[in-house]
Design an enzyme around this catalytic site. Sequence first.
Site, mmCIF file in Angstrom:
data_model
loop_
_atom_site.group_PDB
_atom_site.id
_atom_site.type_symbol
_atom_site.label_atom_id
_atom_site.label_comp_id
_atom_site.label_asym_id
_atom_site.label_seq_id
_atom_site.Cartn_x
_atom_site.Cartn_y
_atom_site.Cartn_z
ATOM 1 C CG HIS A 56 -0.212 0.060 2.537
ATOM 2 N ND1 HIS A 56 -0.042 -1.038 3.340
ATOM 3 C CD2 HIS A 56 0.402 1.082 3.171
ATOM 4 C CE1 HIS A 56 0.638 -0.691 4.417
ATOM 5 N NE2 HIS A 56 0.927 0.589 4.341
HETATM 6 C C1 T46 Z 1 2.521 1.025 7.119
HETATM 7 C C2 T46 Z 1 3.348 -0.193 7.311
HETATM 8 C C3 T46 Z 1 4.813 0.083 7.446
HETATM 9 C C4 T46 Z 1 -5.265 -0.482 12.743
HETATM 10 O O1 T46 Z 1 -6.438 -0.763 13.093
HETATM 11 N N1 T46 Z 1 -4.613 0.567 13.326
HETATM 12 C C5 T46 Z 1 -3.348 0.914 12.982
HETATM 13 O O2 T46 Z 1 -2.795 1.886 13.543
HETATM 14 C C6 T46 Z 1 -2.670 0.148 11.966
HETATM 15 C C7 T46 Z 1 -1.246 0.503 11.565
HETATM 16 C C8 T46 Z 1 -3.356 -0.891 11.388
HETATM 17 N N2 T46 Z 1 -4.630 -1.191 11.763
HETATM 18 C C9 T46 Z 1 -5.311 -2.343 11.134
HETATM 19 C C10 T46 Z 1 -5.545 -2.224 9.639
HETATM 20 C C11 T46 Z 1 -5.553 -3.663 9.197
HETATM 21 O O3 T46 Z 1 -6.842 -4.189 9.348
HETATM 22 O O4 T46 Z 1 -4.485 -3.482 11.301
HETATM 23 C C12 T46 Z 1 -4.627 -4.360 10.208
HETATM 24 C C13 T46 Z 1 -3.270 -4.717 9.620
HETATM 25 O O5 T46 Z 1 -2.701 -3.539 9.002
HETATM 26 P P1 T46 Z 1 -1.910 -3.591 7.612
HETATM 27 O O6 T46 Z 1 -2.324 -4.754 6.831
HETATM 28 O O7 T46 Z 1 -2.049 -2.234 6.984
HETATM 29 O O8 T46 Z 1 -0.413 -3.789 8.139
HETATM 30 P P2 T46 Z 1 0.942 -3.641 7.306
HETATM 31 O O9 T46 Z 1 2.005 -4.251 8.117
HETATM 32 O O10 T46 Z 1 0.759 -4.129 5.910
HETATM 33 O O11 T46 Z 1 1.183 -2.054 7.231
HETATM 34 C C14 T46 Z 1 1.515 -1.334 8.403
HETATM 35 C C15 T46 Z 1 0.698 -0.041 8.488
HETATM 36 O O12 T46 Z 1 -0.696 -0.335 8.337
HETATM 37 C C16 T46 Z 1 1.073 0.978 7.464
HETATM 38 O O13 T46 Z 1 0.631 2.254 7.886
HETATM 39 O O14 T46 Z 1 2.974 1.991 6.555
HETATM 40 O O15 T46 Z 1 2.898 -1.000 8.403
#
Ligand code: T46
Length: 130
Positions: free
Chosen positions: A47
């Site tokens: 993303h």
């Molecule tokens: C990024 C990279 C480096 C929340 O509810 N609150 C939060 O503060 C965050 C960060 C995530 N979430 C939820 C959203 C998704 O349902 O947690 C779930 C997993 O998140 P995501 O798939 O986006 O995780 P990554 O590791 O792919 O990405 C994360 C961050 O989301 C993003 O901001 O830049 O780490």
Amino acid sequence: MELVKVKNIVDSRGKLTIVEGSKDIPFDIKRMYFISGVEAKERRGFHAHKKLKQLLVCITGSCKILLDDGKNKHEVFLNDSNQGVLILNPVWREMYEFSQGCVLAVFADEHYNESDYIRDYDIFKKMIER
Ligand code: T46
């Protein structure tokens, strides 16, 4: 995207890693999150953010980060808490090859807001080209 130096103070008791908002990085820190327990075969990210500013620091262990601004792709190997990736503009990112015990810390300038995410690469490319 910029590689920046992160302050570490090491003594016989261990290591202290310090990030001060609006001092060490050009924004106030509203949110921190930590990515850990990732198996080596997993890839995360896929993303970009429309507005969110972030600093990514591998507190312990190592991982690779692919950063794609729509024109150029860079792979960064983070293996030292002295080094951080500062992201101030929309960049597509993927995180992978996490070492065992890796803790990736993220310092962000805003609270969580799903509408700030672009999770489709084609939409990201179109936004960048506009
Ligand atoms: C990024 C990279 C480096 C929340 O509810 N609150 C939060 O503060 C965050 C960060 C995530 N979430 C939820 C959203 C998704 O349902 O947690 C779930 C997993 O998140 P995501 O798939 O986006 O995780 P990554 O590791 O792919 O990405 C994360 C961050 O989301 C993003 O901001 O830049 O780490």
